[in-house]
Scaffold this active site. Structure first.
Site, PDB file in Angstrom:
ATOM      1  N   ASP A  41     -21.795  34.800 -43.943  1.00 48.94           N
ATOM      2  CA  ASP A  41     -22.431  33.605 -43.390  1.00 48.94           C
ATOM      3  C   ASP A  41     -22.302  32.438 -44.367  1.00 48.94           C
ATOM      4  O   ASP A  41     -22.660  32.542 -45.548  1.00 48.94           O
ATOM      5  CB  ASP A  41     -23.916  33.873 -43.082  1.00 48.94           C
TER       6      ASP A  41
ATOM      7  N   HIS B  51     -16.346  37.360 -41.525  1.00 52.68           N
ATOM      8  CA  HIS B  51     -16.867  36.282 -42.393  1.00 52.68           C
ATOM      9  C   HIS B  51     -18.127  36.761 -43.102  1.00 52.68           C
ATOM     10  O   HIS B  51     -18.765  37.734 -42.692  1.00 52.68           O
ATOM     11  CB  HIS B  51     -17.225  35.044 -41.564  1.00 52.68           C
TER      12      HIS B  51
ATOM     13  N   HIS C  59     -19.015  40.424 -42.022  1.00 48.65           N
ATOM     14  CA  HIS C  59     -19.288  41.050 -40.730  1.00 48.65           C
ATOM     15  C   HIS C  59     -18.486  40.407 -39.615  1.00 48.65           C
ATOM     16  O   HIS C  59     -17.962  39.298 -39.764  1.00 48.65           O
ATOM     17  CB  HIS C  59     -20.780  41.048 -40.424  1.00 48.65           C
TER      18      HIS C  59
ATOM     19  N   ARG D 150     -31.717  34.710 -35.909  1.00 48.23           N
ATOM     20  CA  ARG D 150     -31.390  35.069 -37.303  1.00 48.23           C
ATOM     21  C   ARG D 150     -32.187  34.179 -38.259  1.00 48.23           C
ATOM     22  O   ARG D 150     -32.328  32.981 -38.021  1.00 48.23           O
ATOM     23  CB  ARG D 150     -29.898  34.863 -37.519  1.00 48.23           C
TER      24      ARG D 150
HETATM   25  C1  SIN Z   1     -23.549  36.355 -37.260  1.00 45.62           C
HETATM   26  O1  SIN Z   1     -24.525  36.167 -37.964  1.00 45.62           O
HETATM   27  O2  SIN Z   1     -22.429  36.051 -37.629  1.00 45.62           O
HETATM   28  C2  SIN Z   1     -23.738  37.038 -35.923  1.00 45.62           C
HETATM   29  C3  SIN Z   1     -23.795  38.512 -36.072  1.00 45.62           C
HETATM   30  C4  SIN Z   1     -24.016  39.192 -34.756  1.00 45.62           C
HETATM   31  O3  SIN Z   1     -24.240  38.523 -33.738  1.00 45.62           O
HETATM   32  O4  SIN Z   1     -23.993  40.419 -34.732  1.00 45.62           O
END
Ligand code: SIN
Length: 293
Positions: free
Chosen positions: A118, A116, A265, A280
């Protein structure tokens, strides 16, 4: 100021502490690791421009050994723009700009466990995300894979590229929540949006594919069966496209800054029942995604 040579990204002017950092590319197409740079102290104007230049050049920046408190983490996010608020944090009494990422023996799921970008369900999906992990599973695992959506689009045949440019897709945050077993009340407010399937990257101008398995519900112009078949094909293409991916191996104190327009990612969950934890910060994109010409 010195211009970045070799692995650090051609054509990026490197000022101050970025001139002294060490650079190692993750792959020829995507990602760069920065060592020997401390981002806990506010950046000078020219240093901020260097960081944005490296971000544009590489799409994924892996910065090791960062000791950032929340304020420093957010200040770094502001180098890219105004901070974004995750929809689940809109009404919190805590910090609206901090999104916790955590999985352990008691968590029923891993955040971000399918490909996905974000919040592609938002009318203005975030421009960038900055994830700092403080705790990693002691036995290893918990890597994150990133994919270059410009490269993946360009790898499709010209006829398919041309057809995809005519389509749009409905992205729904509720679809993502359902993966985690969360079903919102019918009246609850959660973002959804229709975006072109192929959008123009707002810095480079390159076309890129904006559909993903977490949020994209359907292709607007197609019937359900056709839409499901096309989305299945595109999502498979993204997950199988190793030539356009890079892999981040985290350590405690690793900060990863990714271009949330150019990349998708996938956070691997291969460390259960151990713990992986961090926070984050994301950055608002002031523009809506625009169809590529
Ligand atoms: C995410 O922001 O989707 C999580 C990415 C991660 O935990 O590496």
């Amino acid at each position: 100021m010195s211009a970045a040579l070799g692995p650090s990204g051609q054509g990026v002017d490197l000022a101050g502490r970025f001139a002294a950092a060490r650079y190692t590319r993750l792959t020829p197409r995507l990602g760069c690791e920065l060592d020997d740079v401390d981002l806990s102290i506010p950046l000078e104007v020219a240093e901020a421009a260097s960081l944005r230049g490296l971000f544009d050049a590489h799409g994924v920046l892996v910065v090791r050994d960062q000791r950032l408190d929340r304020e420093a983490h957010k200040a770094l996010g502001r180098v890219f723009g105004e901070l974004h608020t995750h929809p689940s944090r809109e009404h919190t009494r805590g910090d609206r700009h901090i999104f916790k990422v955590a999985a352990d023996a008691d968590t029923p799921f891993n955040n971000g466990g399918s490909w996905h970008s974000d919040l592609s369900c938002s009318p203005q999906p975030p421009l960038a995300s900055l994830l700092l992990l403080r705790e990693l599973p002691p036995s290893g695992g918990g890597d994150t894979l990133f994919a270059d959506m410009c490269g993946i689009f360009e790898s499709l045949s010209p006829a398919l590229q041309a057809w995809l440019r005519t389509l749009s897709a409905f992205h729904d945050g509720r679809k993502d929540l359902r993966q985690y077993g969360i079903e919102l009340d019918p009246g609850a407010d959660y973002p959804s949006a229709v975006h072109p399937v192929v959008v123009r990257h707002s810095s480079s101008g390159r076309p890129l594919l904006l559909v993903n398995g977490s949020f994209t519900e359907r292709i607007v112009e197609l019937g359900r069966e056709e839409s499901d078949a096309l989305l299945r094909f595109l999502c498979r293409r993204i997950s199988a496209a190793q030539a356009f991916q890079c892999r981040v191996r985290w350590q405690p104190g690793t900060l990863v800054i990714w271009d949330n327009r150019r990349t998708q990612h996938l956070a691997l969950w291969d460390y259960y029942p151990e713990t992986r934890r961090g926070e984050r910060v994301s950055v608002r994109d002031p523009r809506v995604p625009i169809a590529a010409d």
